[in-house]
Design a protein around this motif. Structure first.
Motif, mmCIF file in Angstrom:
data_model
loop_
_atom_site.group_PDB
_atom_site.id
_atom_site.type_symbol
_atom_site.label_atom_id
_atom_site.label_comp_id
_atom_site.label_asym_id
_atom_site.label_seq_id
_atom_site.Cartn_x
_atom_site.Cartn_y
_atom_site.Cartn_z
ATOM 1 N N PRO A 67 0.843 -1.219 0.000
ATOM 2 C CA PRO A 67 0.000 0.000 0.000
ATOM 3 C C PRO A 67 0.872 1.262 0.000
ATOM 4 O O PRO A 67 1.898 1.321 0.701
ATOM 5 N N GLN A 68 0.476 2.220 -0.802
ATOM 6 C CA GLN A 68 1.177 3.493 -0.858
ATOM 7 C C GLN A 68 0.153 4.620 -0.648
ATOM 8 O O GLN A 68 -0.925 4.613 -1.244
ATOM 9 N N THR A 69 0.508 5.547 0.229
ATOM 10 C CA THR A 69 -0.371 6.708 0.485
ATOM 11 C C THR A 69 0.431 7.979 0.213
ATOM 12 O O THR A 69 1.637 7.916 -0.073
ATOM 13 N N CYS A 70 -0.269 9.061 0.312
ATOM 14 C CA CYS A 70 0.426 10.335 0.064
ATOM 15 C C CYS A 70 1.474 10.604 1.127
ATOM 16 O O CYS A 70 2.480 11.274 0.868
ATOM 17 N N SER A 71 1.242 10.087 2.327
ATOM 18 C CA SER A 71 2.150 10.393 3.434
ATOM 19 C C SER A 71 3.158 9.281 3.709
ATOM 20 O O SER A 71 4.184 9.546 4.356
ATOM 21 N N TYR A 72 2.859 8.085 3.287
ATOM 22 C CA TYR A 72 3.707 6.963 3.678
ATOM 23 C C TYR A 72 4.214 6.182 2.443
ATOM 24 O O TYR A 72 3.486 6.038 1.440
ATOM 25 N N SER A 73 5.453 5.704 2.598
ATOM 26 C CA SER A 73 6.055 4.791 1.603
ATOM 27 C C SER A 73 6.366 3.494 2.323
ATOM 28 O O SER A 73 7.033 3.515 3.370
ATOM 29 N N MET A 74 5.869 2.395 1.786
ATOM 30 C CA MET A 74 6.056 1.091 2.430
ATOM 31 C C MET A 74 6.554 0.072 1.394
ATOM 32 O O MET A 74 6.108 0.079 0.240
ATOM 33 N N PHE A 75 7.497 -0.795 1.841
ATOM 34 C CA PHE A 75 7.985 -1.865 0.960
ATOM 35 C C PHE A 75 8.608 -2.955 1.820
ATOM 36 O O PHE A 75 9.182 -2.667 2.890
ATOM 37 N N GLY A 76 8.484 -4.201 1.323
ATOM 38 C CA GLY A 76 9.048 -5.335 2.060
ATOM 39 C C GLY A 76 9.706 -6.347 1.129
ATOM 40 O O GLY A 76 9.450 -6.366 -0.079
ATOM 41 N N LEU A 77 10.507 -7.177 1.727
ATOM 42 C CA LEU A 77 11.253 -8.191 0.975
ATOM 43 C C LEU A 77 11.359 -9.459 1.811
ATOM 44 O O LEU A 77 11.675 -9.385 2.995
ATOM 45 N N LEU A 78 11.072 -10.623 1.159
ATOM 46 C CA LEU A 78 11.241 -11.916 1.821
ATOM 47 C C LEU A 78 12.040 -12.824 0.883
ATOM 48 O O LEU A 78 11.629 -13.042 -0.261
ATOM 49 N N GLN A 79 13.149 -13.334 1.377
ATOM 50 C CA GLN A 79 14.003 -14.241 0.583
ATOM 51 C C GLN A 79 14.294 -15.478 1.419
ATOM 52 O O GLN A 79 15.048 -15.430 2.391
ATOM 53 N N PRO A 80 13.660 -16.623 1.059
ATOM 54 C CA PRO A 80 13.919 -17.855 1.824
ATOM 55 C C PRO A 80 15.315 -18.394 1.520
ATOM 56 O O PRO A 80 15.847 -18.203 0.427
ATOM 57 N N ALA A 81 15.895 -19.100 2.477
ATOM 58 C CA ALA A 81 17.209 -19.720 2.280
ATOM 59 C C ALA A 81 17.104 -21.008 1.492
ATOM 60 O O ALA A 81 18.088 -21.489 0.940
ATOM 61 N N SER A 82 15.915 -21.610 1.437
ATOM 62 C CA SER A 82 15.679 -22.831 0.677
ATOM 63 C C SER A 82 14.396 -22.650 -0.113
ATOM 64 O O SER A 82 13.838 -21.566 -0.170
ATOM 65 N N ASP A 83 13.968 -23.785 -0.729
ATOM 66 C CA ASP A 83 12.764 -23.670 -1.549
ATOM 67 C C ASP A 83 11.579 -23.181 -0.734
ATOM 68 O O ASP A 83 10.769 -22.379 -1.202
ATOM 69 N N LEU A 84 11.433 -23.691 0.472
ATOM 70 C CA LEU A 84 10.322 -23.299 1.331
ATOM 71 C C LEU A 84 10.890 -22.657 2.585
ATOM 72 O O LEU A 84 11.672 -23.287 3.311
ATOM 73 N N GLY A 85 10.527 -21.405 2.790
ATOM 74 C CA GLY A 85 11.068 -20.683 3.929
ATOM 75 C C GLY A 85 10.137 -20.692 5.124
ATOM 76 O O GLY A 85 8.986 -21.135 5.063
ATOM 77 N N GLY A 86 10.634 -20.154 6.238
ATOM 78 C CA GLY A 86 9.863 -20.100 7.480
ATOM 79 C C GLY A 86 9.511 -18.677 7.906
ATOM 80 O O GLY A 86 9.007 -18.474 9.006
ATOM 81 N N ASP A 87 9.806 -17.693 7.047
ATOM 82 C CA ASP A 87 9.446 -16.310 7.361
ATOM 83 C C ASP A 87 8.071 -15.991 6.798
ATOM 84 O O ASP A 87 7.587 -16.646 5.858
#
Length: 935
Positions: free
Chosen positions: A709-729
C-alpha cells in the motif's frame, strides 16, 4: 579453501597420478626395450667387425694362404692337359706373388708341359715322377738309390724320395740355397703334376697381396700386421694394441677408431681399425626420454593451469582409470613379449652352441677310444707275426692288418733293431737309423734279457738322441701296445709297436704305421652312421684338413663354401668359430680346430628351422594375444559404456536439469538392483519431491505481497528471501476496510513444508481477521497463537511483529512477541528499538498480547526484519549485529521505502558474500517529510 576447491584439487591429483603411472610404465618399458636393442646393436656391430678381422686373418695366415693357393692346382691341372700352364704360372706370379715351376705329366708318366717353358731340373722331375708313381717296390728302391742324393742337393738336407713320396697333395718344405721353398705333387690315372715354389713370400708380402681385393666393409679404415714382439713398434696399430691390451681385451676404441686384433698361428697379429659409428638406439633413447619428459610436463602444466573452476567429470575419471588399468599391463606385456623374442633367440643360439661344443668335444674324446680299439685289434693281429720273408704266418698277419687298415706299413725287427720284414717301400737311411735306435731302446727298457740275441750296430748319434729324450722319444716309449701320433719331418703318422717274447722267434718287435689322415677319415666316417641332433635339429658333421686343403669328412655340396670359410678362420686364429647363416644355408655352424686330430677342423651344422618356427609361433601368439586383448578391451569398453558411461551421461543430464530447476525430468531406471538402479530411483523420487517443493515454493511466493500500500504520506515496501525452496518467514501488508494498513513480519521455527504451512495458515488467519470488526494487532496475534497451540504436530513457535498504521492519526499500534524489536528512525537521526518483551507465539503459557502505540512524525521510519538478517556473518564469522543494522540504516536511508530496502539488500549480499544461511525478511515504513495527514 572451500570444500569444492579441495575436491577439485584431489580430482586433478588423482588424474595426474594415473597419468604419471602410465608414463612411468610406458617410459620404463620403452627404456628397457631400447636399452636391449642398443646392447644388441653394439654386440652385433662388434661381431660383424670381428668377422671382418677374422676373415682378413684367414686370408693372410701364411700356411693357409700357401695351401689354399697351391694345392688346388694339383687337382685342377694334373689331368687337364689342355691348360696353358705358362698362363697359369704368370697369373700366380702377378696375383699371388708366387714364383712357381709347374711340371705336367701324362698317364704314362711322360713330361708333357712345363711352366716356364725352360723350367729347371726337368730330368730330375721326370725321374722323380716315375719313382712317385712306381708300384714295384724293388724299382722304388732303385729309384731311391739314384735320386736321394740329387733330391737332397736340389731341395735341401733331409729331402729324399721317401719324404716326398709319403706326402702326396701336401706342401713339403724345401730349401733352395738360403731360401725356403715348397714342393707338392699328385699322381692320378690320367696324369700328374709337380709344383715347385723356390721362394715362399714373406708374411708381409702375403698380407699386402691379400689386401688388394679385400672388401672394406663395416667402415674399415686401416689394417695391419704386427710381429710377435712389437714393443719397439711406434706405429698407430702397435700403440692401439698396447693401449687395448691393458684392459685384457682384443677390441676397443683408440684414436677415434674402433680396433679389433686377431692372433694368427704364425704368432703374428692382424688388426683392423673401423670408423666409430653412432648407435641409432642411443639417439632413440635420448629422443624417447625427451618426448616422455615433454609430454609429462605439458600434461602437468595443462592440469595445473586449467583454471580454478575447472573440474574433471566422473566420466573422464572412469575413462582415465580404465585406460590406465588396461594400458599399464598391456604395454608392459607387449614390450616384454617383443624383448622375449630376442631373449629366446639368444638362449636358443647359446644352447645350440653349447650342445655343439659338447658334441665336438665328445668326438675328440671318442677318437682316443677309437685308437684304443684299433690298438686292441692290432695287438690281437700281431701276436704271432712269424719270422718274415716267406713265412706264411707273416704273410697272413700282414694281410689281416691291411684288410682292417688299408695302407698300413708293417715292420718286423729283431732284438738288435734290424729290419726283418717290411711290406712297403724302403725307408730312407736317416729315418731308418732313428727307428733302429728306437727299437733297440725298446728292447733295453722292456726285454733286457734279449739284448745279446743279435749284435747291435747302431748309430751313436741317434742312440744318444733317443736316450737323451730331447725330442720326446721317452713319451713314445712309455706307451707300448698303443697307437700314437708321431711327427717325422713333414709327415705325421700313427705308430703302434709291441714287444714279443723269445718264444715267438727271432722277431722281437712289431711296428705298424698308419696314415693319420686315413685313420681320422675312417673314424669320422663311423660317426656319420650315428644320427645326432641338437635342440630338435639333425646335426651334420664335417671335417676339413687345412694341411691338405681338402675334406676329411665332406659336407653337403651346398654347405661346402660356407663351411670352408668358417674352417679357414678357425684354423688361422686357432679359436672356435660360431656363425648363424641365412638364406639357402639357414642354420648354425660351429667350427673347432682340433690339434688331437692332426689339426683337422671339425664343423657341426644344424638347421635353424626349429628356431625360426618357434619365433614364428611366438609372433603369431603375440599377435593373437594382442588381438584377443584388443577384443577384450573393446568388449569391456562397450560394457563400461552401457553399464557405466551411458548411465553417468544420463545422470549428468538429470543433474543439469536439476541445476536448471527443471524438476519435471525423470531418469530411466535400469533393470536390476544395482547401484545405478537405486541411485536413479532415488533421484527420480528427489525430483518428484523437488517438483512438489517447486509448486509449494511458487504458492509460497504467491502469498508474499509483491505490491505494498502506498499513500500520500507513507512509503512502504518489504522483501522476503527464503534460504531454501520453502522458507519459514512470513511477510504481509495490506489496507484494512477502515483505511488503516496492517503489516505483519514473522519468523517461524525451521524451514521446509511445516514452516511453509504455518505461514499459509497465518496468512489465512490474517485474511479472516481482516473481515472482523476487532481489527487490533493484539487480537490477530492471539488468534495465530491459538492456531499454533491447537494444530501443531511438533513443537513449533513463531516470533512476530504485527502492527496497524492509523494513516489519519499517524500512529502505529504495535505488538512484538519473541521477535527482534523494530528499529525506529526519527527525522533527526535518533534511533530506538521499540517493543515489549514477550514469548514467541505458540510457546509458554497463553498470555494476551499487549500493544504499544507509536507516533509517526514527519520523516520518521520503522524498520522490521527477521533474525536471518541480523545474524548473517561474513567470511571471518562476524555477524551484522544491532550496531551494524543501525549503521546501515543511517547510511542507506531514503524516503522511498523500495530503494531503501534494495540498498540494505545489496549491503547484505556484500557482507555475506552472497551466502545466505537463513531466511531474511525486511519491511520498511517511512513517513514522508512535509506530507501532512491522509484524509
Amino acid at each position: 579453501m572451500t570444500a569444492g576447491h579441495g575436491r577439485n584439487l584431489r580430482e586433478k591429483l588423482t588424474v595426474l597420478i594415473m597419468l604419471v603411472a602410465i608414463f612411468l610404465a610406458m617410459a620404463s618399458g620403452t627404456e628397457s626395450l631400447l636399452e636391449s636393442r642398443r646392447t644388441a646393436f653394439e654386440a652385433e656391430s662388434l661381431r660383424r667387425r670381428q668377422d671382418v678381422a677374422a676373415a682378413l686373418a684367414a686370408r693372410v695366415e701364411p700356411d693357409l694362404y700357401l695351401n689354399r693357393s697351391i694345392l688346388p692346382l694339383l687337382r685342377l691341372y694334373s689331368e687337364n692337359h689342355g691348360t696353358d700352364l705358362i698362363a697359369v704360372q704368370k697369373h700366380y706370379q702377378q696375383s699371388k706373388g708366387l714364383d712357381l715351376a709347374l711340371y705336367q705329366f701324362n698317364k704314362d708318366g711322360a713330361l708333357t708341359q712345363t711352366a716356364p717353358k725352360q723350367a729347371p731340373n726337368q730330368w730330375l722331375m721326370k725321374n722323380l715322377f716315375l719313382a712317385l708313381r712306381e708300384k714295384d717296390l724293388k724299382k722304388v728302391s732303385q729309384h731311391r738309390r739314384s735320386l736321394d742324393k740329387k733330391l737332397e742337393f736340389a731341395f735341401g738336407y733331409g729331402k729324399d724320395l721317401n719324404s716326398i713320396l709319403e706326402n702326396p697333395e701336401t706342401l713339403v718344405k724345401t730349401a733352395f740355397n738360403t731360401q725356403d721353398g715348397l714342393i707338392a705333387w699328385t699322381s692320378r690315372p690320367g696324369g700328374g703334376l709337380i709344383v715347385i715354389c723356390q721362394q715362399i713370400p714373406s708374411d708381409m708380402d702375403i698380407f699386402k697381396i691379400q689386401l688388394r681385393d679385400f672388401e672394406r666393409r663395416e667402415g674399415l679404415q686401416r689394417v695391419g700386421l704386427l710381429s710377435q714382439d712389437f714393443s719397439g713398434d711406434r706405429s698407430l696399430g702397435a700403440r692401439a694394441r698396447r693401449h687395448i691390451s691393458a684392459t685384457s681385451a682384443d677390441s676397443g676404441s683408440y684414436a677415434g677408431m674402433f680396433w679389433t686384433f686377431v692372433g694368427l698361428r704364425s704368432a703374428k697379429t692382424v688388426y683392423a681399425a673401423f670408423s666409430e659409428r653412432p648407435n641409432p638406439y642411443t639417439r632413440a633413447q635420448q629422443m624417447a626420454r625427451l618426448l616422455f619428459l615433454a609430454l609429462a610436463t605439458a600434461i602437468t602444466l595443462l592440469i595445473a593451469i586449467a583454471g580454478h573452476e575447472s573440474t574433471i567429470s566422473l566420466k573422464k575419471l572412469v575413462i582415465s582409470m580404465f585406460f590406465a588399468s588396461s594400458l599399464l599391463p598391456l604395454s608392459s606385456i607387449a614390450l616384454t613379449a617383443i624383448d622375449n623374442l630376442e631373449v629366446h633367440t639368444r638362449i636358443h643360439t647359446n644352447k645350440v652352441r653349447s650342445a655343439k661344443e659338447e658334441t665336438l668335444g665328445n668326438v675328440v674324446q671318442n677318437f682316443n677310444r677309437y685308437l684304443a680299439s684299433c690298438s686292441a685289434s692290432l695287438l690281437d693281429l700281431t701276436k704271432d707275426p712269424g719270422n718274415g720273408g716267406a713265412d706264411a704266418k707273416t704273410g697272413a698277419m700282414v694281410r689281416n692288418v691291411e684288410r682292417l687298415f688299408p695302407g698300413a706299413r708293417v715292420i718286423l725287427r729283431n732284438a738288435a733293431g734290424d729290419t726283418m720284414y717290411f711290406n712297403g717301400s724302403e725307408r730312407g737311411a736317416g729315418r731308418e737309423t732313428f727307428f733302429k735306435s728306437i727299437a733297440r731302446r725298446i728292447v733295453e727298457r722292456y726285454a733286457p734279457e734279449r739284448l745279446d740275441e743279435f749284435k747291435y750296430s747302431g748309430n751313436p748319434f741317434s742312440d744318444a738322441l733317443v736316450r737323451k729324450d730331447d725330442m720326446g722319444f721317452s713319451t713314445l716309449l712309455n706307451f707300448p701296445d698303443r697307437l700314437q701320433i708321431v711327427s717325422a719331418g713333414n709327415t705325421d703318422f700313427l705308430l703302434f709297436f709291441r714287444l714279443l717274447p723269445p718264444s715267438v722267434g727271432d722277431c722281437a718287435i712289431v711296428m705298424v704305421e698308419l696314415s693319420t689322415f686315413s685313420t681320422i677319415k675312417s673314424y669320422l666316417k663311423t660317426l656319420q652312421a650315428k644320427p645326432m641332433a641338437v635342440e630338435g635339429s639333425a646335426l651334420e658333421l664335417a671335417a676339413f684338413y687345412p694341411a691338405g686343403y681338402r675334406w676329411s669328412l665332406p659336407p653337403r655340396v651346398k654347405h661346402e663354401k660356407m663351411m670352408i670359410g668358417l674352417a679357414e678362420t678357425a684354423y688361422a686364429t686357432d679359436k672356435p668359430q660360431f656363425a648363424r647363416f641365412h638364406g639357402e644355408n639357414n642354420g648354425f655352424a660351429l667350427c673347432l680346430p682340433v690339434s688331437e686330430l692332426a689339426n683337422n677342423c671339425l664343423v657341426a651344422f644344424c638347421s635353424a628351422k626349429p628356431l625360426d618356427e618357434a619365433i614364428t609361433r611366438m609372433k603369431q601368439n603375440i599377435l593373437l594375444a594382442a588381438a584377443l586383448a584388443l577384443i577384450l578391451i573393446a568388449s569391456i569398453a562397450f560394457w563400461l559404456s552401457r553399464q557405466l558411461i551411458a548411465p553417468l551421461a544420463r545422470l549428468e543430464e538429470g543433474i543439469t536439469a536439476l541445476s536448471k530447476r527443471n524438476f519435471e525430468v525423470r531418469l530411466p531406471v535400469p533393470a536390476g538392483k544395482d547401484e545405478f538402479s537405486t541411485l536413479f530411483g532415488a533421484f527420480n523420487e528427489m525430483m518428484a519431491e523437488s517438483y512438489d517443493m517447486q509448486i509449494a515454493h511458487s504458492v509460497q511466493e504467491g502469498l508474499v505481497p509483491s505490491e505494498f500500500p502506498q499513500t500520500c504520506s507513507y512509503s512502504m515496501f518489504g522483501l522476503l528471501q527464503p534460504a531454501s525452496d520453502l522458507g519459514g518467514d512470513c511477510l504481509d501488508c495490506f489496507s484494512l476496510p477502515d483505511g488503516n494498513v496492517l503489516f505483519l513480519v514473522g519468523d517461524i521455527t525451521g524451514h521446509g513444508v511445516g514452516s511453509a504451512l504455518i505461514m499459509a495458515f497465518s496468512r489465512a488467519i490474517t485474511f479472516h481477521w481482516s473481515q472482523t470488526t476487532n481489527l487490533s494487532p493484539a487480537s490477530l496475534t492471539d488468534q495465530i497463537d491459538n492456531m499454533l497451540r491447537e494444530n501443531r504436530t511438533r513443537r513449533m513457535f513463531m516470533g512476530v511483529i504485527c502492527g496497524v498504521l492509523d494513516v489519519v492519526n499517524n500512529r502505529v499500534e504495535l505488538v512484538v512477541k519473541g521477535h527482534i524489536y523494530p528499529l525506529k528512525l526519527s527525522a533527526d537521526g535518533n534511533l530506538s528499538w521499540v517493543g515489549l518483551p514477550a514469548y514467541p507465539l505458540g510457546i509458554g503459557k497463553p498470555v494476551a498480547s499487549r500493544a504499544i502505540s507509536i507516533e509517526m512524525a514527519e520523516g520518521d521510519s520503522l524498520i522490521c526484519m527477521t533474525d536471518g538478517f541480523l545474524e548473517a556473518h561474513n567470511r571471518i564469522k562476524q555477524p551484522i549485529g544491532f550496531d551494524g543494522i543501525e549503521e546501515w540504516a543511517l547510511e542507506t536511508r531514503c524516503d522511498d521505502a523500495r530503494i531503501w530496502v534494495e540498498r540494505l539488500e545489496k549491503r547484505f549480499r556484500q557482507w555475506c558474500d552472497n551466502r545466505q544461511s537463513d531466511d531474511i525478511s525486511i519491511f520498511i515504513m517511512t513517513r514522508k517529510a512535509g506530507s501532512g495527514n491522509d484524509n
